[in-house]
Motif scaffolding. Structure first.
Motif, PDB file in Angstrom:
ATOM      1  N   THR A  96       6.801  -2.434   3.691  1.00  0.00           N
ATOM      2  CA  THR A  96       5.948  -3.596   3.462  1.00  0.00           C
ATOM      3  C   THR A  96       6.315  -4.714   4.442  1.00  0.00           C
ATOM      4  O   THR A  96       7.314  -5.415   4.262  1.00  0.00           O
ATOM      5  CB  THR A  96       6.111  -4.080   2.003  1.00  0.00           C
ATOM      6  N   SER A  97       5.491  -4.868   5.471  1.00  0.00           N
ATOM      7  CA  SER A  97       5.757  -5.865   6.511  1.00  0.00           C
ATOM      8  C   SER A  97       5.758  -7.262   5.904  1.00  0.00           C
ATOM      9  O   SER A  97       4.878  -7.591   5.097  1.00  0.00           O
ATOM     10  CB  SER A  97       4.677  -5.818   7.603  1.00  0.00           C
ATOM     11  N   THR A 144      -1.355   6.580  11.087  1.00  0.00           N
ATOM     12  CA  THR A 144      -0.773   7.280  12.240  1.00  0.00           C
ATOM     13  C   THR A 144      -1.879   7.730  13.193  1.00  0.00           C
ATOM     14  O   THR A 144      -3.038   7.888  12.807  1.00  0.00           O
ATOM     15  CB  THR A 144       0.046   8.525  11.809  1.00  0.00           C
ATOM     16  N   GLY A 199       6.579   2.300  16.913  1.00  0.00           N
ATOM     17  CA  GLY A 199       5.947   2.146  15.596  1.00  0.00           C
ATOM     18  C   GLY A 199       4.435   1.969  15.672  1.00  0.00           C
ATOM     19  O   GLY A 199       3.742   2.121  14.656  1.00  0.00           O
ATOM     20  N   PHE A 207       0.847  -1.194   0.000  1.00  0.00           N
ATOM     21  CA  PHE A 207       0.000   0.000   0.000  1.00  0.00           C
ATOM     22  C   PHE A 207       0.888   1.252   0.000  1.00  0.00           C
ATOM     23  O   PHE A 207       0.909   1.990  -0.973  1.00  0.00           O
ATOM     24  CB  PHE A 207      -0.904   0.008   1.244  1.00  0.00           C
ATOM     25  N   SER A 208       1.640   1.468   1.107  1.00  0.00           N
ATOM     26  CA  SER A 208       2.405   2.712   1.266  1.00  0.00           C
ATOM     27  C   SER A 208       3.488   2.852   0.197  1.00  0.00           C
ATOM     28  O   SER A 208       4.066   1.866  -0.263  1.00  0.00           O
ATOM     29  CB  SER A 208       3.097   2.744   2.629  1.00  0.00           C
ATOM     30  N   GLU A 218      -2.387  10.624  14.381  1.00  0.00           N
ATOM     31  CA  GLU A 218      -2.989  11.902  13.965  1.00  0.00           C
ATOM     32  C   GLU A 218      -4.086  11.659  12.926  1.00  0.00           C
ATOM     33  O   GLU A 218      -5.169  12.244  12.989  1.00  0.00           O
ATOM     34  CB  GLU A 218      -1.919  12.836  13.360  1.00  0.00           C
ATOM     35  N   GLU A 249       2.170   2.508  12.276  1.00  0.00           N
ATOM     36  CA  GLU A 249       1.698   1.389  11.432  1.00  0.00           C
ATOM     37  C   GLU A 249       0.168   1.310  11.429  1.00  0.00           C
ATOM     38  O   GLU A 249      -0.475   1.590  12.435  1.00  0.00           O
ATOM     39  CB  GLU A 249       2.296   0.061  11.909  1.00  0.00           C
ATOM     40  N   GLY A 250      -0.376   0.969  10.259  1.00  0.00           N
ATOM     41  CA  GLY A 250      -1.835   0.861  10.140  1.00  0.00           C
ATOM     42  C   GLY A 250      -2.536   2.206  10.197  1.00  0.00           C
ATOM     43  O   GLY A 250      -3.730   2.282  10.470  1.00  0.00           O
TER      44      GLY A 250
END
Ligand SMILES: Cc1cc2nc3c(=O)[nH]c(=O)nc-3n(C[C@H](O)[C@H](O)[C@H](O)COP(=O)(O)OP(=O)(O)OC[C@H]3O[C@@H](n4cnc5c(N)ncnc54)[C@H](O)[C@@H]3O)c2cc1C
Length: 282
Positions: free
Chosen positions: A35-36, A250, A243, A2-3, A252, A247-248
């Motif tokens: 990418t985990s 932020t 983290g 995704f990111s 904010e 992750e998933g």
């Protein structure tokens, strides 16, 4: 998958391109990041831009990508803990059959949002017994090490224990919501609490342990097969929990989601929603 380097919180700005060839397959080019488990995965979920002429949310499609394709290159990225559980992934002419598209062409954002809402519940809402997770570890240390106790830390531990229990029961309610359909934006609230609690609890444990809490110096390159937020020593947990608020989504960004979609507060001004992606400044 995704990111991207230029699309994290603003994920819909992503630039990885998927172009259809005459045979109907999709040819994908671009770069993904953070990418985990990409080094372990046989399959990945990938979002890519299939129509740059449409506004950013509308020109995206969602694919299942075979990580053994010769065009997929995975490079490790090391974290604050020394290990590399995530990666950069370079996609060079990766071929994806149309049968591996999930949802209609151009409808990928809708599918991705469902994925993200599920991800937030799965990160923040794991089924735990009472005193499971991070709060269990610090409570055990508290009971086993009376020599470390202070009145001030006692008050903080009690407050966090209550918060952790409330979060645990809220998670149970959300799982019941999941059983009847897709999770709502409330999952973002749960993931927010999870990140805040993990950081506060692991911070408290390091304070409680004093010098012992700082005993983490394993900087060897490791490629973990599992992500374990509560395992290992206190110093590791303290670093790894940093983290959790990234992750998933932020914290904010999740606060914005809760503000807009749970509390009904006015949305942030967005002037790029109706502009073709190719005309956006990047
Ligand atoms: C351990 C870990 C595992 C991950 N695994 C994966 C994975 O498997 N797959 C994947 O695709 N990604 C993964 N990510 C990436 C993660 O989703 C992104 O890092 C995250 O979405 C933030 O994007 P960014 O890093 O580009 O930061 P940016 O989006 O550049 O954000 C920078 C800062 O600006 C703030 N900010 C941005 N927009 C707003 C706004 N509108 N309002 C207020 N503040 C704002 C952010 O909160 C942040 O503090 C992982 C990240 C971590 C840390």
């Amino acid at each position: 998958l995704f990111s991207e380097p230029g699309a994290g919180s603003d994920l819909a700005a992503l630039g990885t391109r998927a172009v259809r060839d005459e045979g109907g397959d999709w040819i994908v080019n671009g770069q993904k990041v953070w990418t985990s488990s990409a080094h372990l995965a046989r399959w990945a979920i990938l979002i890519a831009r299939t129509d740059p002429g449409l506004p950013k949310h509308r020109g995206i499609s969602y694919f299942i990508c075979d990580m053994t394709d010769p065009g997929v290159e995975v490079r490790p990225l090391r974290q604050i803990t020394g290990e590399a559980e995530f990666n950069e992934v370079f996609l060079n002419d990766v071929r994806i059959p149309d049968a591996h598209r999930l949802g209609a062409v151009g409808d990928g954002w809708k599918v991705a949002r469902t994925t993200l809402m599920n991800e937030r519940v799965s990160i923040g809402g794991a089924r735990l017994p009472r005193e499971g997770g991070m709060i269990g570890t610090v409570s055990r240390t508290w009971r086993e090490r009376p020599d470390l106790r202070t009145h001030e830390l006692h008050q903080r531990l009690l407050a966090l224990w209550v918060d952790a229990e409330v979060a645990r029961m809220t998670g149970e309610r959300l799982r019941q919501q999941l059983a009847v359909g897709r999770p709502g934006p409330e999952g973002s609230g749960l993931k927010l609490s999870f990140a805040r609690l993990n950081q506060q609890i692991s911070g408290l444990e390091v304070e409680l342990l004093g010098d012992e809490g700082l005993l983490y110096d394993d900087w060897t390159m490791r490629r973990p097969e599992l992500v374990d937020f509560t395992g290992r020593e206190a110093g590791y947990r303290y670093l790894r929990s940093k983290g959790n608020s990234i992750e998933g989504g932020t914290s904010e960004v999740l606060l914005n989601i809760v503000a807009e979609r749970v509390l009904g507060l006015p949305a942030e001004p967005r002037d790029d929603k109706d502009v073709a992606w190719k005309d956006l400044t990047r």
